[in-house]
Motif scaffolding. Structure first.
Motif, PDB file in Angstrom:
ATOM      1  N   ARG A 283    -110.716 103.527  21.839  1.00  0.00           N
ATOM      2  CA  ARG A 283    -111.045 104.487  22.360  1.00  0.00           C
ATOM      3  C   ARG A 283    -110.514 105.669  21.551  1.00  0.00           C
ATOM      4  O   ARG A 283    -109.240 106.155  21.751  1.00  0.00           O
ATOM      5  N   ALA A 284    -111.099 106.056  20.621  1.00  0.00           N
ATOM      6  CA  ALA A 284    -110.698 107.138  19.556  1.00  0.00           C
ATOM      7  C   ALA A 284    -111.208 108.681  19.804  1.00  0.00           C
ATOM      8  O   ALA A 284    -110.921 109.416  18.904  1.00  0.00           O
ATOM      9  N   GLY A 285    -111.623 108.891  20.940  1.00  0.00           N
ATOM     10  CA  GLY A 285    -111.949 110.328  21.184  1.00  0.00           C
ATOM     11  C   GLY A 285    -111.000 111.261  21.143  1.00  0.00           C
ATOM     12  O   GLY A 285    -109.701 110.905  21.637  1.00  0.00           O
ATOM     13  N   ARG A 286    -111.245 112.653  20.917  1.00  0.00           N
ATOM     14  CA  ARG A 286    -110.463 113.665  21.068  1.00  0.00           C
ATOM     15  C   ARG A 286    -111.048 114.704  21.758  1.00  0.00           C
ATOM     16  O   ARG A 286    -112.145 115.111  21.710  1.00  0.00           O
TER      17      ARG A 286
ATOM     18  N   GLY B 229    -113.911 107.665  12.715  1.00  0.00           N
ATOM     19  CA  GLY B 229    -113.629 106.665  11.601  1.00  0.00           C
ATOM     20  C   GLY B 229    -113.431 105.072  12.230  1.00  0.00           C
ATOM     21  O   GLY B 229    -113.273 104.433  11.532  1.00  0.00           O
ATOM     22  N   SER B 230    -113.004 105.311  13.626  1.00  0.00           N
ATOM     23  CA  SER B 230    -112.688 103.830  14.423  1.00  0.00           C
ATOM     24  C   SER B 230    -113.858 103.136  14.913  1.00  0.00           C
ATOM     25  O   SER B 230    -115.155 103.887  15.332  1.00  0.00           O
ATOM     26  N   ILE B 231    -114.248 101.867  14.770  1.00  0.00           N
ATOM     27  CA  ILE B 231    -115.232 101.024  15.328  1.00  0.00           C
ATOM     28  C   ILE B 231    -115.187 101.103  16.711  1.00  0.00           C
ATOM     29  O   ILE B 231    -114.271 100.226  17.397  1.00  0.00           O
ATOM     30  N   ALA B 232    -116.164 101.840  17.454  1.00  0.00           N
ATOM     31  CA  ALA B 232    -116.327 101.893  18.811  1.00  0.00           C
ATOM     32  C   ALA B 232    -117.068 100.705  19.582  1.00  0.00           C
ATOM     33  O   ALA B 232    -117.238 100.459  20.621  1.00  0.00           O
ATOM     34  N   VAL B 233    -118.221 100.735  18.703  1.00  0.00           N
ATOM     35  CA  VAL B 233    -119.360  99.701  19.129  1.00  0.00           C
ATOM     36  C   VAL B 233    -119.520  98.962  17.756  1.00  0.00           C
ATOM     37  O   VAL B 233    -119.697  99.382  16.671  1.00  0.00           O
ATOM     38  N   GLU B 234    -119.755  97.455  17.876  1.00  0.00           N
ATOM     39  CA  GLU B 234    -119.783  96.657  16.714  1.00  0.00           C
ATOM     40  C   GLU B 234    -120.806  95.518  17.146  1.00  0.00           C
ATOM     41  O   GLU B 234    -120.656  94.848  18.451  1.00  0.00           O
ATOM     42  N   GLY B 235    -121.723  95.179  16.289  1.00  0.00           N
ATOM     43  CA  GLY B 235    -122.845  94.069  16.900  1.00  0.00           C
ATOM     44  C   GLY B 235    -123.508  94.453  18.332  1.00  0.00           C
ATOM     45  O   GLY B 235    -123.683  93.818  19.229  1.00  0.00           O
ATOM     46  N   GLY B 236    -123.405  95.766  18.493  1.00  0.00           N
ATOM     47  CA  GLY B 236    -124.220  96.297  19.559  1.00  0.00           C
ATOM     48  C   GLY B 236    -123.218  96.288  21.058  1.00  0.00           C
ATOM     49  O   GLY B 236    -123.812  96.626  22.089  1.00  0.00           O
ATOM     50  N   ARG B 237    -121.909  95.864  20.883  1.00  0.00           N
ATOM     51  CA  ARG B 237    -121.379  95.545  22.005  1.00  0.00           C
ATOM     52  C   ARG B 237    -119.912  96.715  21.585  1.00  0.00           C
ATOM     53  O   ARG B 237    -119.411  96.956  20.611  1.00  0.00           O
TER      54      ARG B 237
END
Ligand SMILES: [Zn+2]
Length: 490
Positions: A481-484, A468-476
């Motif tokens: 860092r929301a990994g588990r 649910g967290s934005i890790a890439v936006e506008g291609g960047r």
């Protein structure tokens, strides 16, 4: 009522394999909470003209160390990969102790990383501390377990050693591992008999976990190796996954048809076997594991390109034949010298050994999913699969060659792997599922990594969400860092 995030008018490719439809997807608390029209979200994203898919799952990764040492994992995230399966080919960072015996292949699989972990819980602590950008689930490796219990001795284990190895597998499964991997061409695993693998793998049945295998042969004895895999799965009573299925070496090209036919017939008779493949004709691995220094295989040397050679970085990205010609050396002599350079245990080779037609045959098969097998080495010129695998399946094999529809490609990279690897609440766009998602342009998404210039990110992916967290936006990449580290949930 308002939600954390609402994505509007996306072409939703939901992972089921069904045709896409244009609708809205809403996210709250890290999960998908509503599909269809709804109230304005706290954050709104206009997605018209782009496809929204479940995040891709890389079922064949070697990111065990990279998750801890380079936790941004940009090379995965920017392909739309939101979860990776680690511990493949018999190599995992646990159970091992720093400074004690470990599989020789670790030097090139986990270059520059020296921490080792006694069990998966110890790895989990380090994972949480590092806070990677993507999710992971781990297999526990036979090579790791064997080295830990009996060193790298090339002998049969005693009854007590078998029991100890089995105990380590059981403990890993108890701690959330998805299964047990073997690497039967590598040291020390290649000395293990079929009976040893069966006896160690026994706990898989009880946990309904997966047996994954880099088989004993992927060329001359491919079909015999498939028989061995079927025998192990049958004796243990577990599901199996054949890793990076291929027929290596020109004289073996075409054999994947017979191999897949044999697997189909076994599955019809009650086995449960699936496979993974990467969308390239070259493989890659530790060079010292490929050659017997006393008997250099010239037909192999002829098809090798150096990915990274710490003892002679000028070789990176070049074919052995080309280096031999420019240095006025015989091919065998060159290989011999490379194997004797300082740091030779970290030299990685790329091997052009497959037929394009076999790659296509594999990708078309309904039980075949996608695994990059990427070796995340910051040095040199790695195999382009590290940066390009997932967009390439869509752009090259879907859009350009027409092997499958967009929805079929997405299912192969999302729901199918989640079903196999026990990621029950991921892999689909459905209410209640975790919001691991990517938004991309289905007409332009493309891999850009090549054998000459591999460290190039794909284009056409705008947005990637992890939990649910934005890790890439506008291609960047963002700093989120929301990994588990996920637990197997069959
Ligand atoms: Zn492998």
């Amino acid at each position: 009522m308002t939600f954390d995030l609402s994505i509007r008018d996306a072409l939703v490719v939901d992972g089921s394999g069904q045709p896409p439809r244009i609708t809205d997807v809403h996210i709250e608390g890290g999960r998908i909470c509503l599909i269809g029209p709804g109230p304005s979200g706290r954050r709104e994203i206009a997605a018209r003209g782009r496809a929204l898919a479940p995040g891709f799952v890389d079922v064949h990764a070697h990111d065990d160390a990279a998750l801890l040492s380079t936790p941004g994992l940009e090379f995965k995230l920017r392909q739309g990969v939101t979860s990776v399966v680690i511990g493949n080919c018999g190599f995992s960072l646990s159970p091992l102790l720093a400074g004690a015996a470990e599989p020789p292949g670790n030097a090139s699989l986990f270059p520059g990383f020296f921490e080792r972990f006694l069990d998966l819980d110890a790895y989990r602590d380090a994972f949480v501390a590092a806070g990677p950008a993507v999710n992971a689930i781990s297999l526990v490796g036979h090579n790791a377990i064997r080295s830990h219990v009996m060193g790298n001795d090339e002998r049969e284990p005693s009854e007590a050693e078998i029991a100890s190895m089995r105990g380590h597998l059981r403990r890993a499964l108890e701690q959330g591992a998805a299964g047990f991997s073997t690497g039967l061409i590598y040291r020390p695993g290649r000395v293990a008999t079929t009976a040893e693998i069966i006896e160690v793998a026994r706990p898989l049945a009880e946990y309904q976990a997966l047996f994954t295998t880099h088989m004993r042969s992927e060329g001359d004895r491919l079909l015999e190796s498939v028989e061995e895999t079927l025998r192990i799965a049958d004796a243990v009573g577990c599901r199996a996954q054949i890793s990076h299925h291929k027929a290596g070496g020109k004289r073996n090209w075409g054999k994947v048809k017979a191999s897949l036919a044999r697997i189909d017939s076994a599955n019809r008779a009650g086995a449960d076997v699936s496979l993974d493949v990467y969308p390239y004709i070259a493989g890659s691995g530790p060079m010292i594991e490929y050659f017997d220094p006393l008997k250099i295989d010239l037909s192999l040397a002829e098809i090798i390109q150096i990915a990274s050679c710490p003892g002679r970085p000028a070789y990176d990205g070049r074919r052995l034949t080309e280096i031999a010609a420019s240095e006025g050396l015989g091919l065998a002599e060159l290989v011999q010298r490379i194997l004797e350079l300082p740091g030779a245990e970290r030299t990685v080779a790329i091997t052009f050994m497959m037929a394009e037609e076999d790659v296509e045959t594999n990708l078309r098969h309904p039980r075949v999913m996608v695994g990059s097998d990427g070796l995340p080495n910051p040095e040199g010129r790695p195999h382009p699969r590290l940066y390009g695998t997932f967009p390439r399946v869509i752009s090259e094999y879907g859009r350009k060659r027409g092997l499958f529809t967009l929805e079929a490609a997405v299912a192969k990279m999302s729901s199918l792997p989640c079903e196999r690897f026990g990621l029950r609440d991921r892999g689909r766009i459905a209410v209640g599922q975790f919001a691991d998602l990517l938004l991309f342009d289905p007409e332009t998404i493309v891999d850009r990594a090549t054998y000459a210039e591999p460290k190039q990110y794909p284009t056409g992916i705008d947005l990637v969400l992890v939990n649910g967290s934005i890790a890439v936006e506008g291609g960047r990449t963002t700093d989120v860092r929301a990994g588990r580290l996920l637990r197997f949930n069959k």
